[in-house]
Design a protein around this motif. Structure first.
Motif, PDB file in Angstrom:
ATOM      1  N   VAL A  88       0.868  -1.168   0.000  1.00 49.09           N
ATOM      2  CA  VAL A  88       0.000   0.000   0.000  1.00 49.09           C
ATOM      3  C   VAL A  88       0.907   1.220   0.000  1.00 49.09           C
ATOM      4  CG1 VAL A  88      -1.687   1.340   1.327  1.00 49.09           C
ATOM      5  CG2 VAL A  88      -1.896  -1.147   1.202  1.00 49.09           C
ATOM      6  N   LYS A  89       0.712   2.102  -0.989  1.00 47.58           N
ATOM      7  CA  LYS A  89       1.454   3.362  -1.014  1.00 47.58           C
ATOM      8  C   LYS A  89       0.620   4.396  -0.269  1.00 47.58           C
ATOM      9  CE  LYS A  89       3.808   2.933  -5.441  1.00 47.58           C
ATOM     10  NZ  LYS A  89       3.919   3.511  -6.789  1.00 47.58           N
ATOM     11  N   PRO A  96       4.747  -2.674   2.809  1.00 53.58           N
ATOM     12  CA  PRO A  96       4.599  -4.042   2.303  1.00 53.58           C
ATOM     13  C   PRO A  96       3.505  -4.778   3.077  1.00 53.58           C
ATOM     14  CG  PRO A  96       6.839  -3.653   3.130  1.00 53.58           C
ATOM     15  CD  PRO A  96       6.020  -2.453   3.456  1.00 53.58           C
ATOM     16  N   LEU A  97       2.727  -5.574   2.357  1.00 52.06           N
ATOM     17  CA  LEU A  97       1.676  -6.358   2.999  1.00 52.06           C
ATOM     18  C   LEU A  97       2.195  -7.763   3.266  1.00 52.06           C
ATOM     19  CD1 LEU A  97      -1.403  -5.299   0.848  1.00 52.06           C
ATOM     20  CD2 LEU A  97      -0.696  -4.405   3.069  1.00 52.06           C
ATOM     21  N   GLU A  98       1.975  -8.239   4.469  1.00 51.28           N
ATOM     22  CA  GLU A  98       2.375  -9.587   4.831  1.00 51.28           C
ATOM     23  C   GLU A  98       1.163 -10.503   4.742  1.00 51.28           C
ATOM     24  OE1 GLU A  98       4.512  -9.846   8.542  1.00 51.28           O
ATOM     25  OE2 GLU A  98       5.163  -7.771   8.332  1.00 51.28           O
ATOM     26  N   ARG A  99       1.411 -11.728   4.320  1.00 52.70           N
ATOM     27  CA  ARG A  99       0.325 -12.696   4.177  1.00 52.70           C
ATOM     28  C   ARG A  99      -0.381 -12.888   5.517  1.00 52.70           C
ATOM     29  NH1 ARG A  99       0.098 -18.915   2.458  1.00 52.70           N
ATOM     30  NH2 ARG A  99      -1.968 -18.786   1.518  1.00 52.70           N
ATOM     31  N   LYS A 107      -8.316   7.024   2.478  1.00 51.75           N
ATOM     32  CA  LYS A 107      -8.494   7.768   1.238  1.00 51.75           C
ATOM     33  C   LYS A 107      -7.123   8.230   0.736  1.00 51.75           C
ATOM     34  CE  LYS A 107     -11.079  11.514  -0.817  1.00 51.75           C
ATOM     35  NZ  LYS A 107     -12.140  12.485  -0.655  1.00 51.75           N
ATOM     36  N   GLY A 108      -6.862   8.025  -0.556  1.00 46.70           N
ATOM     37  CA  GLY A 108      -5.584   8.404  -1.150  1.00 46.70           C
ATOM     38  C   GLY A 108      -4.576   7.274  -1.207  1.00 46.70           C
ATOM     39  N   ASP A 109      -4.823   6.164  -0.486  1.00 45.53           N
ATOM     40  CA  ASP A 109      -3.930   5.008  -0.564  1.00 45.53           C
ATOM     41  C   ASP A 109      -3.987   4.411  -1.966  1.00 45.53           C
ATOM     42  OD1 ASP A 109      -3.345   5.230   2.116  1.00 45.53           O
ATOM     43  OD2 ASP A 109      -4.457   3.445   2.738  1.00 45.53           O
ATOM     44  N   VAL A 110      -2.873   3.809  -2.386  1.00 41.37           N
ATOM     45  CA  VAL A 110      -2.827   3.071  -3.644  1.00 41.37           C
ATOM     46  C   VAL A 110      -2.435   1.634  -3.315  1.00 41.37           C
ATOM     47  CG1 VAL A 110      -1.719   2.817  -5.901  1.00 41.37           C
ATOM     48  CG2 VAL A 110      -2.207   5.103  -5.001  1.00 41.37           C
TER      49      VAL A 110
END
Length: 127
Positions: A88-89, A96-99, A107-110
């Protein structure tokens, strides 16, 4: 409460974005890039997800991530893929996303699925 996302970049399997089980609907746009979707319920994204990515895009897992709202009004994303990249930016930094762990969406996240500079990478803007 629904979640509004805009497709920033990506290769989806069907430019008409056929909805299954009323999980999402197009609210603006008829192509891929720039299309705005309203997510109504929990939804998976991946080569075999509710929102299908291109089958040749092996950088995206069969079920890459899940968007859901377990708490009223708070949407989150969970990485489901085994070896693929998800992040997620937010405000200029990459998370970084962990499993198995959920990240609350703002709002505004990518949401970024797949590695940098890959034609099958998918980017979704939270509006």
């Amino acid at each position: 409460m629904s979640l509004i996302i805009r497709i920033m970049q990506g290769a989806l399997v069907d430019s008409s974005l056929q909805s299954r089980n009323d999980k999402f609907q197009i609210i603006q746009g008829d192509g891929l890039k720039g299309t705005i979707l309203e997510i109504k319920k929990s939804m998976t994204i991946g080569r075999e997800g509710d929102l299908k990515t291109h089958p040749l895009g092996q950088v995206i897992s069969r079920l890459h991530c899940k968007l859901d709202s377990p708490l009223l009004g708070e949407w989150g994303v969970e990485h489901l893929g085994e070896r693929s990249v998800s992040s997620v930016k937010r405000e200029g930094r990459s998370i970084p996303l962990e499993r198995g762990k959920k990240e609350k969406l703002e709002k505004g996240d990518v949401i970024v699925l797949g590695p940098q500079k890959n034609p099958f990478r998918l980017e979704l803007l939270i509006e």
